[in-house]
Scaffold this motif. Sequence first.
Motif, PDB file in Angstrom:
ATOM      1  N   ALA A 317      -7.808 -11.950  -1.992  1.00 18.92           N
ATOM      2  CA  ALA A 317      -6.687 -11.015  -1.886  1.00 18.92           C
ATOM      3  C   ALA A 317      -5.723 -11.254  -3.030  1.00 18.92           C
ATOM      4  O   ALA A 317      -5.621 -12.362  -3.558  1.00 18.92           O
ATOM      5  N   SER A 318      -5.010 -10.198  -3.419  1.00 24.66           N
ATOM      6  CA  SER A 318      -4.000 -10.345  -4.471  1.00 24.66           C
ATOM      7  C   SER A 318      -2.854  -9.389  -4.195  1.00 24.66           C
ATOM      8  O   SER A 318      -3.022  -8.340  -3.572  1.00 24.66           O
ATOM      9  N   LEU A 319      -1.694  -9.785  -4.679  1.00 20.72           N
ATOM     10  CA  LEU A 319      -0.479  -9.003  -4.442  1.00 20.72           C
ATOM     11  C   LEU A 319       0.455  -9.220  -5.600  1.00 20.72           C
ATOM     12  O   LEU A 319       0.674 -10.355  -6.045  1.00 20.72           O
ATOM     13  N   GLY A 320       1.034  -8.119  -6.128  1.00 18.94           N
ATOM     14  CA  GLY A 320       2.084  -8.283  -7.116  1.00 18.94           C
ATOM     15  C   GLY A 320       1.770  -7.615  -8.422  1.00 18.94           C
ATOM     16  O   GLY A 320       0.804  -6.872  -8.565  1.00 18.94           O
ATOM     17  N   GLY A 321       2.603  -7.929  -9.421  1.00 18.13           N
ATOM     18  CA  GLY A 321       2.536  -7.236 -10.691  1.00 18.13           C
ATOM     19  C   GLY A 321       2.308  -8.129 -11.867  1.00 18.13           C
ATOM     20  O   GLY A 321       1.326  -8.849 -11.912  1.00 18.13           O
ATOM     21  N   ALA A 322       3.221  -8.144 -12.815  1.00 23.64           N
ATOM     22  CA  ALA A 322       2.872  -8.662 -14.124  1.00 23.64           C
ATOM     23  C   ALA A 322       3.737  -9.794 -14.633  1.00 23.64           C
ATOM     24  O   ALA A 322       3.618 -10.178 -15.770  1.00 23.64           O
ATOM     25  N   PRO A 355       0.420  -2.469  -4.465  1.00 20.24           N
ATOM     26  CA  PRO A 355       0.267  -3.770  -5.117  1.00 20.24           C
ATOM     27  C   PRO A 355      -0.685  -4.718  -4.398  1.00 20.24           C
ATOM     28  O   PRO A 355      -1.000  -5.787  -4.914  1.00 20.24           O
ATOM     29  N   LEU A 356      -1.148  -4.359  -3.215  1.00 15.90           N
ATOM     30  CA  LEU A 356      -1.980  -5.251  -2.403  1.00 15.90           C
ATOM     31  C   LEU A 356      -3.451  -4.858  -2.497  1.00 15.90           C
ATOM     32  O   LEU A 356      -3.802  -3.695  -2.300  1.00 15.90           O
ATOM     33  N   THR A 357      -4.287  -5.844  -2.795  1.00 15.97           N
ATOM     34  CA  THR A 357      -5.732  -5.664  -2.805  1.00 15.97           C
ATOM     35  C   THR A 357      -6.352  -6.738  -1.933  1.00 15.97           C
ATOM     36  O   THR A 357      -6.022  -7.921  -2.061  1.00 15.97           O
ATOM     37  N   VAL A 358      -7.244  -6.336  -1.035  1.00 17.14           N
ATOM     38  CA  VAL A 358      -7.973  -7.286  -0.197  1.00 17.14           C
ATOM     39  C   VAL A 358      -9.453  -6.965  -0.303  1.00 17.14           C
ATOM     40  O   VAL A 358      -9.862  -5.818  -0.093  1.00 17.14           O
ATOM     41  N   ARG A 427       3.997  -6.444   1.462  1.00 17.94           N
ATOM     42  CA  ARG A 427       4.064  -7.544   2.433  1.00 17.94           C
ATOM     43  C   ARG A 427       2.672  -8.129   2.651  1.00 17.94           C
ATOM     44  O   ARG A 427       1.675  -7.416   2.736  1.00 17.94           O
ATOM     45  N   LEU A 428       2.621  -9.452   2.766  1.00 14.68           N
ATOM     46  CA  LEU A 428       1.362 -10.149   3.014  1.00 14.68           C
ATOM     47  C   LEU A 428       1.633 -11.386   3.842  1.00 14.68           C
ATOM     48  O   LEU A 428       2.632 -12.090   3.637  1.00 14.68           O
ATOM     49  N   LEU A 429       0.739 -11.667   4.788  1.00 16.24           N
ATOM     50  CA  LEU A 429       0.779 -12.889   5.576  1.00 16.24           C
ATOM     51  C   LEU A 429      -0.619 -13.495   5.555  1.00 16.24           C
ATOM     52  O   LEU A 429      -1.601 -12.818   5.849  1.00 16.24           O
ATOM     53  N   ARG A 502       3.815 -16.520   3.438  1.00 14.89           N
ATOM     54  CA  ARG A 502       4.425 -15.203   3.555  1.00 14.89           C
ATOM     55  C   ARG A 502       4.818 -14.731   2.156  1.00 14.89           C
ATOM     56  O   ARG A 502       5.461 -15.462   1.396  1.00 14.89           O
ATOM     57  N   ALA A 503       4.408 -13.519   1.803  1.00 15.04           N
ATOM     58  CA  ALA A 503       4.744 -12.948   0.504  1.00 15.04           C
ATOM     59  C   ALA A 503       5.412 -11.605   0.719  1.00 15.04           C
ATOM     60  O   ALA A 503       4.895 -10.748   1.442  1.00 15.04           O
TER      61      ALA A 503
END
Length: 936
Positions: A317-322, A355-358, A427-429, A502-503
């Motif tokens: 999984a990934s979350l966020g930008g640059a 922004p979230l990839t799983v 949001r990610l947990l 937690r993100a």
Amino acid sequence: MAYGLQIHGCDDLPGLIAAGLTEPGERPAPAFRMTWDDEDAIAAAWPTSGAARVAQKTWTDGTEFTIDQHPDAGYLIAETGFGRYLLDRHGRSGMAAPPDGVTEAVRSRFVLNQVLPFAAVLQGIEVFHASAVEWGGRAAAFSAGSGVGKSSLAVRSLLLGARFVTEDVLGVTIVDGAPVVHPGPALVSLRIPESDRLDASERERLGTPVPSGEEDRVAFSVESAGRTLPAAVVYFVDRRPGTEALAFREDPDPRLLLASTFNLVLLDAERLGRQLDLCPQSSIGPHRDPAERHGGRRRPRRSRRLRPPHGMTLIVASLGGARSEPLGANARFEPHGANVRTRPAGEWTEAVDGPLTVSTSGLLARDAEGGMCALDGVVDTLDRLRSDLRYDAEPATLLLKGWRAWGEGLLDRLDGEFAFVVGHGQRLLAARDRIGARALFWTVVGGRLHLATEVEPLLGIMPTVPAPDLRAMTLWVSSEEAIEGRTLYSGVRKLRPAHLLRAHAGSTIERRYWSPAYRGTERVSADEAAERVADVITATIQARVPSGARAALMLSGGVDSTTVAGLAGSRAVGAYSASFPTWPGIDETELVDEVVAALGLRGARVEVGAEGLLAGAVRHIARWKLPPLGWNDFFEHPLLRVAAEDGATVVLTGDGGDEMFGVRGLLLADRLRSGRPLAGWRLLHQVPGAGDHPPLRALLSWGWDNGIRGALPAGLHAAVRRVVPARRPFWLRAEAAQTIEGTLWAWQHHDGPRWWAFLARHVTEGYDGLGLFDHLRRRAAWAGLEDRQVLLAPAVVKLALSLPPELFFDPYLNRMPLRSAVQGRLPDRVRLRPDKAIFNAMVTDNLLGELPAIAGVLHNLSPELADVADPAAVRRLLRDGPEAHPVHPFIWTQQVLRLVTTEIWLRELATPGYADAAVDRGMFRDPLLSVRRLGS
């Protein structure tokens, strides 16, 4: 001339080739001019600010080597005893300031071996660690590690009629699409023992002796080919284990040449492009089609795409930008976007929500709002979730719906062995189960948070392979627990058991969501406890092996694995065991046969000999990019593959039985702390193995360790450790040893009686810190199976911690509640067996049989391991052998195994493919295993 450069101002340096003979076709060579100055001139030319240190190495004798870089002034190279040398940023000119009094040989050696190769790279000439000779108008090069024999090969080739090209430093460029080799200084140096092997006539034919500038070497001025040559072939060389013979790698991976680069400071894109242009040329040799090297069959290009092994659910999984930030417990990343899409990806299911990839190799749950959840493992409390949610669905969907309803409060309702990721938008947990049976690793790259259930996918995401974490590596080679979520890779963290990540809005927070709490013990008799144990283990097996799945039982003659076998019933597809005929004291074949017959099981047995242990460990490194925890991969991996062929999907073992059902030794400390020394004395006589007449010396020793020491307050323990540090391996460097914070007494900070605190902490933190669950999970997945816990499952752990500790004391037998639980189910010869097989002798004999190869690996430690372990002390460890530890010889075995596998892991990082190549070329002996079917 040297290394493809026209050199001016160094006429007095020995070995330089006359200009005008090196470049065919009137092609001019790049020029380099050196001026000889003093320290004041260097200081005046070097700016006082704006420079950065790009390389530094301190040797054991205190000598320091450094390289500083300034965007305008260039590079300043310095080493204690050799002086300082300034190169302009294009490598066209330099200033030299050798120290006063230095010999001509020492000065020349540093300029020829360090300064000129650096200047060559700056001018676009690629430089590698290799020697080369001319045969038939073409250059043949020998690439090898230090001390392997590339100089010796060059010398022997010269004596057979070849002409000298270069020694140790190989300059290469591409001319008209083909690689050409440039001659180096016409000097060759040999270690004194190698020089002594030459007779007088051979020395005379070789050349004229000249000062080497090194105490342990002899140098010769030799006749050079004196011109640039087309490259014919590069041989990758190593020593055959246990002999003086050299091994030549057939069909080498071209990345081996890339890994032998001479200069690791200049890493710009232009240089990498040159290297990639050169390396494929080296893999083919002199005009051979790749198909010829495989008997007419072309070998397919290895795919870079990650494919999860059968039996392992991978989540990435990934979350966020640059925006990139340092990694820490509260790392930050940059959110972005908001676009939802779902697509299949081969064996993966992948979902993107802004922004979230799983991505997962298992099931991916989605909801109408775009939320997603991926689950690895088993949740034991699904019925409670269904009831609380008033909703029925598959597990990942229940977790997603529970997160929508309760947020992080979802974790209060979960138990089992699991890792999951759930999220929506920004949001990610992510969370792991309470004992850490399943794993989650995470990192931040380019401002983007990445998580995975294995380390390997994260390595593929990161732009470069991360450097080793030296503190984690120190703990690893010392057989200590990992701490603070550190892994062996810098920047890659492991989420700790019973912790969540937690993100949200560009930040991450890692915190504990559950802690073990003492709630007393049940008042049950021994018979009632045995019945409870049997019921809970049976229910656990049924939950871990659902209807339609079949389990492979890893079976020994011990009480733990046979208990699982006795209670598994029809869920087992077969029993899989090993025999050790070379070591009768640990061979449990007769006991296994008796259990197999009594339970009507089928299965297989592998016969293990005194070879193959290290080959199995090295193949583990090649597969998982990490050194192994255990020593048994070499026979368990093929055994589990047989189980998979038999239709098994799940592996059940007896791991954890010793701790969960073993004697509660620290109950003695609790007796003393409660002011009941006589009760403690009586308890001593009930320690397993005490018998009717326990020796007084044994009672006092056991009482001191578990009673007096265990009863001391935590503060007093800490004070004692400050005054009397814990013993560390003698080969561990002092500065490295100071970073170790032992976890032996960490349980003192938990609540409850001491026996309970010790066990609770060991289960919820210790196993994960040692890497037990990672080892079991990878071992099974490697064979296409899934590891499932039985004796370490939550329900079994809760029961074991709730039983009265007195029930675990018996003067004759350990683990009495477990033995009593299978009364009538197992033969009493097995169930009431008082002793336990200890495999130390088998492991030690395997290592002793590979000692020459081990010594070869550990003779030249990687710089990272040399920062932790003193190379001279490591060599002493090997010389001393297990006899240096007459009381506990296995200490030697553990230390050597950790050191050699860590060194091979480091070499695999530096040279991808090294581990596989080490086994393929016979560095370590492959196991000679025979498999026999069991049962009717």
